[in-house]
Write an enzyme that holds these catalytic residues in place. Structure first.
Site, mmCIF file in Angstrom:
data_model
loop_
_atom_site.group_PDB
_atom_site.id
_atom_site.type_symbol
_atom_site.label_atom_id
_atom_site.label_comp_id
_atom_site.label_asym_id
_atom_site.label_seq_id
_atom_site.Cartn_x
_atom_site.Cartn_y
_atom_site.Cartn_z
ATOM 1 N N CYS A 116 0.818 -1.219 0.000
ATOM 2 C CA CYS A 116 0.000 0.000 0.000
ATOM 3 C C CYS A 116 0.851 1.268 0.000
ATOM 4 C CB CYS A 116 -0.958 -0.008 1.187
ATOM 5 S SG CYS A 116 -2.046 -1.430 1.170
ATOM 6 N N HIS A 258 -3.013 7.059 2.467
ATOM 7 C CA HIS A 258 -3.503 5.793 1.931
ATOM 8 C C HIS A 258 -4.854 5.497 2.593
ATOM 9 C CE1 HIS A 258 -4.081 1.674 1.077
ATOM 10 N NE2 HIS A 258 -3.722 1.249 2.264
ATOM 11 N N ASN A 288 -10.140 -0.135 0.763
ATOM 12 C CA ASN A 288 -8.683 -0.019 0.646
ATOM 13 C C ASN A 288 -8.243 -0.622 -0.690
ATOM 14 O OD1 ASN A 288 -5.926 -0.529 0.751
ATOM 15 N ND2 ASN A 288 -5.935 -1.169 2.895
HETATM 16 N N1 COA Z 1 -17.777 -8.003 11.602
HETATM 17 C C1 COA Z 1 -18.204 -8.171 12.867
HETATM 18 N N2 COA Z 1 -17.370 -8.397 13.889
HETATM 19 C C2 COA Z 1 -16.054 -8.447 13.604
HETATM 20 C C3 COA Z 1 -15.554 -8.298 12.320
HETATM 21 C C4 COA Z 1 -16.469 -8.065 11.276
HETATM 22 N N3 COA Z 1 -16.093 -7.881 10.003
HETATM 23 N N4 COA Z 1 -14.203 -8.394 12.347
HETATM 24 C C5 COA Z 1 -13.874 -8.620 13.638
HETATM 25 N N5 COA Z 1 -14.984 -8.644 14.387
HETATM 26 C C6 COA Z 1 -15.109 -8.839 15.833
HETATM 27 C C7 COA Z 1 -13.899 -9.526 16.432
HETATM 28 O O1 COA Z 1 -14.026 -10.933 16.347
HETATM 29 C C8 COA Z 1 -13.934 -9.033 17.854
HETATM 30 O O2 COA Z 1 -14.894 -9.772 18.561
HETATM 31 P P1 COA Z 1 -14.625 -10.177 20.099
HETATM 32 O O3 COA Z 1 -14.514 -8.866 20.822
HETATM 33 O O4 COA Z 1 -15.842 -10.960 20.431
HETATM 34 O O5 COA Z 1 -13.356 -10.941 20.097
HETATM 35 C C9 COA Z 1 -14.480 -7.602 17.720
HETATM 36 O O6 COA Z 1 -15.138 -7.560 16.457
HETATM 37 C C10 COA Z 1 -13.428 -6.539 17.763
HETATM 38 O O7 COA Z 1 -12.389 -6.914 16.882
HETATM 39 P P2 COA Z 1 -11.087 -6.061 16.745
HETATM 40 O O8 COA Z 1 -10.092 -6.817 15.918
HETATM 41 O O9 COA Z 1 -10.668 -5.610 18.130
HETATM 42 O O10 COA Z 1 -11.619 -4.792 15.943
HETATM 43 P P3 COA Z 1 -10.871 -3.475 15.622
HETATM 44 O O11 COA Z 1 -11.601 -2.358 16.229
HETATM 45 O O12 COA Z 1 -9.396 -3.579 15.873
HETATM 46 O O13 COA Z 1 -11.082 -3.364 14.062
HETATM 47 C C11 COA Z 1 -9.919 -3.650 11.990
HETATM 48 C C12 COA Z 1 -10.538 -4.345 13.193
HETATM 49 C C13 COA Z 1 -9.337 -4.700 11.052
HETATM 50 C C14 COA Z 1 -10.997 -2.884 11.253
HETATM 51 C C15 COA Z 1 -8.827 -2.670 12.489
HETATM 52 O O14 COA Z 1 -7.965 -3.318 13.369
HETATM 53 C C16 COA Z 1 -8.024 -2.082 11.366
HETATM 54 O O15 COA Z 1 -8.532 -1.370 10.533
HETATM 55 N N6 COA Z 1 -6.712 -2.334 11.335
HETATM 56 C C17 COA Z 1 -5.872 -1.863 10.268
HETATM 57 C C18 COA Z 1 -5.975 -2.800 9.108
HETATM 58 C C19 COA Z 1 -5.510 -2.193 7.813
HETATM 59 O O16 COA Z 1 -5.702 -1.039 7.572
HETATM 60 N N7 COA Z 1 -4.881 -3.034 6.988
HETATM 61 C C20 COA Z 1 -4.379 -2.637 5.726
HETATM 62 C C21 COA Z 1 -3.220 -1.739 5.897
HETATM 63 S S1 COA Z 1 -2.601 -1.223 4.397
#
Ligand code: COA
Length: 333
Positions: A116, A258, A288
């Site tokens: 990215c 990004h 993304n």
């Molecule tokens: N729908 C519903 N629930 C979901 C889910 C989805 N798509 N994905 C995860 N969950 C659940 C998890 O299982 C977790 O449940 P639990 O509390 O019962 O264990 C809960 O939601 C919270 O998950 P968590 O991983 O803590 O969420 P988050 O707030 O960190 O958000 C992302 C997850 C992936 C959106 C976030 O971490 C993120 O954007 N990270 C950066 C990723 C990125 O940008 N990657 C590319 C970079 S170039």
């Protein structure tokens, strides 16, 4: 500027996205998720998805043609094509095929992979070639079709990604450098946070000789770690480029990060004290799109007449590698 006083200006921008739209509602029929969860955690509502008839090459060529047309330059005038992508049609590279498709017969063409961050990395490579006097007109493309590499059963990652392409035409100028500063970084220690990796298995070839035969596995991601990395490193690298360019935060007209997650965009802007109205965001519509996200948003905001000649734009990419980098450009000639 180099000793010869040659700098870079961007003379045209273009983009292309597939027509198929995948909404959050539709995603909730594929994995256990909801529109509400995706919207509040990421800001994404929908993404574009390439169908089987489309290729990375065709999408990238379309964006490139749009950029050439905006730049009012003929394809034969292009000296170099850099294709930033992680989802090439051909592991030997797709840039040469784009060269043929758009009729840039004189151009040297190669692929560059920095996930990215790819577009920002490629722009810096273009600036180096221009400042050294090697090339005059360079086409920089950022394009990715991550939908082909996503694990569609993994709700923690499949909700994030979409497909697209964006391109800019860079040209040498002696009337003031519009590429004000750039900084790039890599940290392989955190490489395992985001991967699209080849996994090999032992395969006997002849006698006792074996090869590692396998295939690429879908994307794996530690979302929390990537999130933490982005909000720590991106403001830091932006402060560094501002210092290099001798600019203050208040002198930034647009922050173009990004397009990974609205929460990352907001957190970075807040850390830097950049007001929300200066933050460019179109991830709601596209998700993304990896290397395509910055040129795609740049093109959209130029077409909307929001970005005007003379505007100072901070670009920052971050992602797998881990890689990150920022550049400051001034729009216009
Ligand atoms: N729908 C519903 N629930 C979901 C889910 C989805 N798509 N994905 C995860 N969950 C659940 C998890 O299982 C977790 O449940 P639990 O509390 O019962 O264990 C809960 O939601 C919270 O998950 P968590 O991983 O803590 O969420 P988050 O707030 O960190 O958000 C992302 C997850 C992936 C959106 C976030 O971490 C993120 O954007 N990270 C950066 C990723 C990125 O940008 N990657 C590319 C970079 S170039």
């Amino acid at each position: 500027m180099t000793q010869a006083g040659v700098g870079l200006k961007i003379i045209g921008c273009g983009s292309a996205t597939p027509t198929q739209i995948l909404t959050n509602e539709q995603l909730s029929q594929i994995v256990d998720t909801s529109d509400e969860w995706i919207t509040t955690r990421t800001g994404i509502s929908q993404r574009r998805i390439a169908d089987a008839s489309q290729s990375l090459t065709s999408l990238a060529a379309k964006a490139a043609q749009a950029a050439l047309s905006k730049a009012q330059i003929s394809p034969e005038a292009i000296d170099l094509i850099i294709l930033a992508t992680s989802t090439t049609d051909d592991l030997f590279g797709s840039a040469s095929k784009i060269q043929t498709l758009i009729g840039a017969n004189r151009a040297v063409a190669f692929d560059l992979t920095a996930a990215c961050s790819g577009f920002v990395f490629a722009l810096n490579v273009a600036a180096s070639f221009i400042r050294s006097g090697t090339y005059e007109n360079i086409l920089v493309i950022g394009a990715d079709i991550l939908s082909r590499w996503v694990d569609w059963s993994d709700r923690t990652s499949c909700i994030l990604f979409g497909d697209g392409a964006g391109a800019v035409v860079c040209q040498a100028t002696k009337q003031g450098d519009r590429f004000l500063a750039c900084e790039l970084y890599s940290d392989g220690c955190q490489n395992n946070c985001l991967n699209l990796s080849y996994q090999s298995e032992s395969y006997p070839l002849v006698d006792s000789l074996e090869i590692g035969k396998g295939h690429f596995h879908p994307i794996t991601m530690n979302g929390k770690e990537v999130y933490r990395f982005a909000i720590a490193k991106v403001p830091e690298v932006i402060e560094k480029v501002l210092f290099k360019a001798n600019l203050k935060v208040e002198e930034i007209d647009w922050l173009l990060l990004h397009q990974a997650n609205q929460r990352i965009l907001d957190a970075v802007a807040e850390k830097l004290n950049i007001p929300p109205e200066k933050v460019i965001s179109n991830l709601k519509k596209y998700g993304n799109t990896s290397a395509a996200s910055i040129p795609l948003a740049l093109d959209e905001n130029i077409r909307l007449n929001k970005i005007k000649p003379g505007d100072v734009i901070v670009l920052a990419g971050f992602g797998a590698g881990l890689t990150w980098g920022a550049a400051i450009i001034q729009w216009g000639e």
